[in-house]
Design an enzyme around this catalytic site. Structure first.
Site, PDB file in Angstrom:
ATOM      1  N   ASP A   1       0.566  -1.002   0.252  1.00 39.86           N
ATOM      2  CA  ASP A   1      -0.359   0.134  -0.243  1.00 39.86           C
ATOM      3  C   ASP A   1       0.579   1.577  -0.274  1.00 39.86           C
ATOM      4  OD1 ASP A   1       1.020  -0.515   2.275  1.00 39.86           O
ATOM      5  OD2 ASP A   1      -1.031  -0.823   3.605  1.00 39.86           O
TER       6      ASP A   1
ATOM      7  N   ASP B   1       7.037   3.574   2.654  1.00 41.56           N
ATOM      8  CA  ASP B   1       7.325   5.174   3.422  1.00 41.56           C
ATOM      9  C   ASP B   1       8.834   5.545   4.045  1.00 41.56           C
ATOM     10  OD1 ASP B   1       7.428   7.057   5.953  1.00 41.56           O
ATOM     11  OD2 ASP B   1       6.047   6.113   7.608  1.00 41.56           O
TER      12      ASP B   1
ATOM     13  N   LYS C   1       6.008   8.164   0.025  1.00 39.83           N
ATOM     14  CA  LYS C   1       6.600   9.161   0.548  1.00 39.83           C
ATOM     15  C   LYS C   1       8.041   9.470   0.720  1.00 39.83           C
ATOM     16  CE  LYS C   1       3.268   8.735   4.343  1.00 39.83           C
ATOM     17  NZ  LYS C   1       3.515   8.630   5.787  1.00 39.83           N
TER      18      LYS C   1
ATOM     19  N   VAL D   1      -1.705   9.064   6.450  1.00 35.22           N
ATOM     20  CA  VAL D   1      -3.334   9.001   5.934  1.00 35.22           C
ATOM     21  C   VAL D   1      -3.632   7.645   5.805  1.00 35.22           C
ATOM     22  CG1 VAL D   1      -2.367  10.922   3.587  1.00 35.22           C
ATOM     23  CG2 VAL D   1      -1.760   7.603   3.002  1.00 35.22           C
TER      24      VAL D   1
HETATM   25  P1  IMP Z   1       7.729   1.904   6.167  1.00 36.34           P
HETATM   26  O1  IMP Z   1       8.367   0.101   6.900  1.00 36.34           O
HETATM   27  O2  IMP Z   1       7.921   2.953   7.261  1.00 36.34           O
HETATM   28  O3  IMP Z   1       7.969   2.236   4.544  1.00 36.34           O
HETATM   29  O4  IMP Z   1       5.948   1.321   6.226  1.00 36.34           O
HETATM   30  C1  IMP Z   1       5.421   0.835   5.638  1.00 36.34           C
HETATM   31  C2  IMP Z   1       4.283   0.714   6.698  1.00 36.34           C
HETATM   32  O5  IMP Z   1       4.235   1.454   7.464  1.00 36.34           O
HETATM   33  C3  IMP Z   1       3.303   0.337   5.517  1.00 36.34           C
HETATM   34  O6  IMP Z   1       2.801  -0.839   4.706  1.00 36.34           O
HETATM   35  C4  IMP Z   1       2.078   0.631   6.040  1.00 36.34           C
HETATM   36  O7  IMP Z   1       1.237   0.099   7.304  1.00 36.34           O
HETATM   37  C5  IMP Z   1       2.490   1.681   7.577  1.00 36.34           C
HETATM   38  N1  IMP Z   1       2.152   3.063   7.075  1.00 36.34           N
HETATM   39  C6  IMP Z   1       3.690   3.913   7.008  1.00 36.34           C
HETATM   40  N2  IMP Z   1       2.758   5.046   6.211  1.00 36.34           N
HETATM   41  C7  IMP Z   1       1.821   5.020   6.396  1.00 36.34           C
HETATM   42  C8  IMP Z   1       0.399   6.088   6.364  1.00 36.34           C
HETATM   43  O8  IMP Z   1       0.409   7.276   6.377  1.00 36.34           O
HETATM   44  N3  IMP Z   1      -1.356   5.692   7.106  1.00 36.34           N
HETATM   45  C9  IMP Z   1      -1.052   4.457   7.071  1.00 36.34           C
HETATM   46  N4  IMP Z   1       0.546   3.900   7.540  1.00 36.34           N
HETATM   47  C10 IMP Z   1       1.829   3.780   7.238  1.00 36.34           C
END
Ligand code: IMP
Length: 186
Positions: free
Chosen positions: A104, A107, A135, A157
């Site tokens: 989805d 981040d 992002k 979001v």
């Molecule tokens: P990362 O490991 O920091 O890239 O995060 C990935 C996971 O964090 C995604 O699969 C989401 O479940 C969660 N996540 C990151 N940003 C958001 C946001 O803005 N809204 C909701 N979930 C987020």
């Protein structure tokens, strides 16, 4: 919060249902082309990718398979905990398969960086990444997404599978929440 209606808890719509659907349809066409004549296994990352996986899969015209993985990196907050754990592994043996991870949101990149390396260690033919949202400002890991729906600003979001404290996934659009929501206990 007086009303139960999710729409009353939103400050701003970031992406409409139509924008999301059109973008997924466009990328699905590209994926159909890129994998022409080849097998393809979509690996959805639970729980957030449920909606995008369902829509992407149905926009593809080629025959595909679907499987799911769950990895944790977020708890009940809005920032990354930095910890990745497998909560549910694949049912499929991916040796010599073309795998497309369907996520989805990208981040910090921690989850996808870890997940891609984990899948690569199982000797697949290829591993690529599709993410509906990215992002760019908060990316900390070196993760290249092969298919990206939208680059969005670095703000939290919800909707279209994305949650806050496990809620708001069923909103059809993607939006930011009213600050009051974060200060309330559920
Ligand atoms: P990362 O490991 O920091 O890239 O995060 C990935 C996971 O964090 C995604 O699969 C989401 O479940 C969660 N996540 C990151 N940003 C958001 C946001 O803005 N809204 C909701 N979930 C987020």
């Amino acid at each position: 919060m007086k009303s139960e209606d999710i729409k009353n808890q939103i400050v701003r719509e970031v992406l409409s249902e139509k924008q999301i659907d059109e973008k997924i349809a466009e990328i699905a066409k590209q994926i159909d082309k890129d994998y022409e004549g080849q097998d393809l296994l979509l690996v959805g990352v639970l729980n957030g990718a449920v909606m995008v996986m369902a829509d992407l899969a149905r926009h593809l015209t080629k025959n595909i398979e679907m499987d799911w993985m769950a990895a944790s990196s977020y708890g009940h907050g809005t920032t990354s905990s930095g910890v990745v754990r497998i909560l549910k592994d694949l049912d499929t043996d991916i040796e010599d398969r073309n795998v497309l991870i369907v996520e989805d949101i990208l981040d910090t990149g921690l989850t996808l960086h870890w997940l891609k390396n984990n899948l690569l260690s199982r000797n697949p033919k290829s591993v690529k990444i599709f993410t509906l949202l990215r992002k760019p400002d908060s990316l900390q890991m070196d993760v290249k997404a092969d298919y990206v729906g939208f680059d969005i600003p670095n703000e939290f979001v919800i909707g279209y599978g994305l949650d806050y404290a496990q809620k708001y996934r069923n909103l059809r659009s993607i939006a930011t929440l009213h600050p009051d929501v974060y200060s309330q206990k559920s």
